[in-house]
Design a protein around this motif. Structure first.
Motif, mmCIF file in Angstrom:
data_model
loop_
_atom_site.group_PDB
_atom_site.id
_atom_site.type_symbol
_atom_site.label_atom_id
_atom_site.label_comp_id
_atom_site.label_asym_id
_atom_site.label_seq_id
_atom_site.Cartn_x
_atom_site.Cartn_y
_atom_site.Cartn_z
ATOM 1 N N VAL A 1 0.874 -1.166 0.000
ATOM 2 C CA VAL A 1 0.000 0.000 0.000
ATOM 3 C C VAL A 1 0.913 1.217 0.000
ATOM 4 O O VAL A 1 1.909 1.253 0.729
ATOM 5 C CB VAL A 1 -0.914 0.028 1.254
ATOM 6 C CG1 VAL A 1 -1.749 1.298 1.283
ATOM 7 C CG2 VAL A 1 -1.811 -1.187 1.299
ATOM 8 N N VAL A 2 0.599 2.201 -0.838
ATOM 9 C CA VAL A 2 1.395 3.421 -0.902
ATOM 10 C C VAL A 2 0.531 4.584 -0.441
ATOM 11 O O VAL A 2 -0.576 4.782 -0.939
ATOM 12 C CB VAL A 2 1.915 3.669 -2.343
ATOM 13 C CG1 VAL A 2 2.637 5.000 -2.429
ATOM 14 C CG2 VAL A 2 2.826 2.534 -2.775
ATOM 15 N N VAL A 3 1.058 5.327 0.547
ATOM 16 C CA VAL A 3 0.354 6.488 1.082
ATOM 17 C C VAL A 3 1.141 7.727 0.685
ATOM 18 O O VAL A 3 2.303 7.884 1.076
ATOM 19 C CB VAL A 3 0.235 6.406 2.627
ATOM 20 C CG1 VAL A 3 -0.460 7.640 3.180
ATOM 21 C CG2 VAL A 3 -0.498 5.142 3.040
ATOM 22 N N ASN A 4 0.522 8.611 -0.116
ATOM 23 C CA ASN A 4 1.168 9.839 -0.549
ATOM 24 C C ASN A 4 0.596 10.990 0.278
ATOM 25 O O ASN A 4 -0.533 11.423 0.061
ATOM 26 C CB ASN A 4 0.923 10.053 -2.045
ATOM 27 C CG ASN A 4 1.728 11.207 -2.597
ATOM 28 O OD1 ASN A 4 2.429 11.892 -1.868
ATOM 29 N ND2 ASN A 4 1.615 11.413 -3.900
ATOM 30 N N VAL A 5 1.376 11.474 1.243
ATOM 31 C CA VAL A 5 0.927 12.530 2.158
ATOM 32 C C VAL A 5 0.991 13.869 1.429
ATOM 33 O O VAL A 5 1.999 14.207 0.813
ATOM 34 C CB VAL A 5 1.808 12.563 3.431
ATOM 35 C CG1 VAL A 5 1.288 13.588 4.418
ATOM 36 C CG2 VAL A 5 1.861 11.181 4.068
ATOM 37 N N TRP A 6 -0.098 14.636 1.510
ATOM 38 C CA TRP A 6 -0.186 15.899 0.786
ATOM 39 C C TRP A 6 0.677 16.989 1.402
ATOM 40 O O TRP A 6 1.288 17.776 0.699
ATOM 41 C CB TRP A 6 -1.639 16.383 0.723
ATOM 42 C CG TRP A 6 -2.551 15.407 0.057
ATOM 43 C CD1 TRP A 6 -2.238 14.548 -0.967
ATOM 44 C CD2 TRP A 6 -3.923 15.159 0.350
ATOM 45 N NE1 TRP A 6 -3.334 13.793 -1.325
ATOM 46 C CE2 TRP A 6 -4.379 14.151 -0.524
ATOM 47 C CE3 TRP A 6 -4.809 15.680 1.265
ATOM 48 C CZ2 TRP A 6 -5.685 13.671 -0.503
ATOM 49 C CZ3 TRP A 6 -6.105 15.206 1.283
ATOM 50 C CH2 TRP A 6 -6.526 14.208 0.406
ATOM 51 N N ASP A 7 0.726 17.054 2.731
ATOM 52 C CA ASP A 7 1.480 18.110 3.429
ATOM 53 C C ASP A 7 2.753 17.498 4.003
ATOM 54 O O ASP A 7 2.701 16.587 4.826
ATOM 55 C CB ASP A 7 0.607 18.702 4.542
ATOM 56 C CG ASP A 7 1.297 19.854 5.267
ATOM 57 O OD1 ASP A 7 2.493 20.104 5.015
ATOM 58 O OD2 ASP A 7 0.626 20.503 6.098
ATOM 59 N N LYS A 8 3.904 18.022 3.572
ATOM 60 C CA LYS A 8 5.196 17.488 4.007
ATOM 61 C C LYS A 8 5.331 17.480 5.534
ATOM 62 O O LYS A 8 5.958 16.594 6.101
ATOM 63 C CB LYS A 8 6.307 18.328 3.377
ATOM 64 C CG LYS A 8 7.641 17.677 3.351
ATOM 65 C CD LYS A 8 8.628 18.523 2.568
ATOM 66 C CE LYS A 8 9.886 17.729 2.294
ATOM 67 N NZ LYS A 8 10.803 18.442 1.422
ATOM 68 N N GLY A 9 4.706 18.454 6.193
ATOM 69 C CA GLY A 9 4.793 18.554 7.644
ATOM 70 C C GLY A 9 4.034 17.456 8.377
ATOM 71 O O GLY A 9 4.222 17.252 9.580
ATOM 72 N N LEU A 10 3.165 16.748 7.688
ATOM 73 C CA LEU A 10 2.365 15.696 8.326
ATOM 74 C C LEU A 10 2.938 14.289 8.161
ATOM 75 O O LEU A 10 2.382 13.339 8.705
ATOM 76 C CB LEU A 10 0.940 15.697 7.755
ATOM 77 C CG LEU A 10 0.058 16.880 8.101
ATOM 78 C CD1 LEU A 10 -1.305 16.716 7.439
ATOM 79 C CD2 LEU A 10 -0.110 16.996 9.598
ATOM 80 N N THR B 1 7.596 12.332 0.898
ATOM 81 C CA THR B 1 6.201 12.436 1.348
ATOM 82 C C THR B 1 5.427 11.148 1.074
ATOM 83 O O THR B 1 4.229 11.084 1.278
ATOM 84 C CB THR B 1 5.478 13.603 0.633
ATOM 85 O OG1 THR B 1 5.505 13.363 -0.763
ATOM 86 C CG2 THR B 1 6.103 14.934 0.983
ATOM 87 N N ILE B 2 6.135 10.137 0.602
ATOM 88 C CA ILE B 2 5.486 8.853 0.297
ATOM 89 C C ILE B 2 5.854 7.819 1.357
ATOM 90 O O ILE B 2 7.026 7.683 1.729
ATOM 91 C CB ILE B 2 5.909 8.347 -1.106
ATOM 92 C CG1 ILE B 2 5.379 9.312 -2.171
ATOM 93 C CG2 ILE B 2 5.417 6.934 -1.351
ATOM 94 C CD1 ILE B 2 5.826 8.989 -3.575
ATOM 95 N N LEU B 3 4.835 7.122 1.840
ATOM 96 C CA LEU B 3 5.061 6.031 2.785
ATOM 97 C C LEU B 3 4.686 4.733 2.081
ATOM 98 O O LEU B 3 3.575 4.609 1.556
ATOM 99 C CB LEU B 3 4.190 6.203 4.036
ATOM 100 C CG LEU B 3 4.464 7.431 4.893
ATOM 101 C CD1 LEU B 3 3.383 7.590 5.944
ATOM 102 C CD2 LEU B 3 5.804 7.304 5.566
ATOM 103 N N ARG B 4 5.614 3.796 2.074
ATOM 104 C CA ARG B 4 5.323 2.484 1.504
ATOM 105 C C ARG B 4 5.012 1.536 2.657
ATOM 106 O O ARG B 4 5.765 1.469 3.620
ATOM 107 C CB ARG B 4 6.513 1.962 0.704
ATOM 108 C CG ARG B 4 6.691 2.681 -0.611
ATOM 109 C CD ARG B 4 7.872 2.115 -1.392
ATOM 110 N NE ARG B 4 8.024 2.645 -2.726
ATOM 111 C CZ ARG B 4 8.179 3.915 -3.043
ATOM 112 N NH1 ARG B 4 8.162 4.821 -2.116
ATOM 113 N NH2 ARG B 4 8.325 4.308 -4.291
ATOM 114 N N LEU B 5 3.896 0.813 2.527
ATOM 115 C CA LEU B 5 3.487 -0.110 3.575
ATOM 116 C C LEU B 5 3.525 -1.537 3.042
ATOM 117 O O LEU B 5 2.564 -1.999 2.421
ATOM 118 C CB LEU B 5 2.066 0.208 4.066
ATOM 119 C CG LEU B 5 1.729 1.674 4.352
ATOM 120 C CD1 LEU B 5 0.280 1.800 4.758
ATOM 121 C CD2 LEU B 5 2.622 2.211 5.443
#
Length: 185
Positions: A66-75, A97-101
């Motif tokens: 699962v790939v989560v692309n966070v919109w705000d770099k600070g989050l 800003t991308i989290l790979r799960l």
């Protein structure tokens, strides 16, 4: 019969309990990646708690990722922390800003835990359906006190019970399918 119980309303409420159960089952992990498994994850962002899908895009590029692309770099760190603390047993890999799960293979013990959790969700749905049944029976008692005939009371009582049995059977069928999916290696 001039006095009636609104069976459609009762059925709608029972179906709502079934829909809620299906939503909870969608968030249960079965060893395959799914965007809905992250639905219960809440992120502390901007001074409040918000669902993950309101601060990131969630994609499933392959069956075990699962790939989560966070919109705000600070989050990014807050999202990472929320996923780690969610109890899903997933450790995100950060890449900007991308989290790979990566979704790990479920072991037998974890599968049993998931199946048991599915059973708890199903029992909650059954309780909700029985509560709707009780509301219908309470309406029936009021109508009986207002002068409804014994035959009509019996007829409506049987209708409500039949509807309840049908919806609980649906819950059992959905649970059985989900547990089979979870236990599948």
């Amino acid at each position: 019969m001039d006095e009636e119980i609104d069976l459609d309303a009762l059925e709608k409420r029972m179906s709502g309990a079934l829909s809620a159960l299906r939503g909870e089952f969608a968030s249960l992990r079965t060893g395959r990646a799914s965007a809905s498994m992250l639905d219960p994850v809440m992120v502390d962002a901007y001074g409040s708690s918000m669902p993950l899908n309101q601060c990131a895009t969630i994609n499933v590029p392959e069956p075990r990722m699962v790939v989560v692309n966070v919109w705000d770099k600070g989050l990014v760190n807050a999202v990472d922390k929320a996923i780690r603390n969610s109890g899903l047993g997933i450790n995100p890999v950060m890449d900007g800003t991308i989290l790979r799960l990566p979704i790990p293979e479920l072991n037998e013990e974890r599968r049993r835990e998931m199946a048991k959790l599915g059973g708890q969700y199903a029992e909650s749905a059954r309780i909700a359906i029985r509560n709707v049944r009780r509301d219908g029976m309470d309406q029936l008692k009021k109508l009986k006190n207002d002068g409804m005939s014994e035959d009509d009371v019996k007829l409506w009582s049987d209708e409500i019970q039949e509807l309840t049995d049908k919806k609980i059977a649906e819950v059992d069928k959905v649970l059985e399918a989900k547990q089979e999916e979870i236990m599948q290696v």
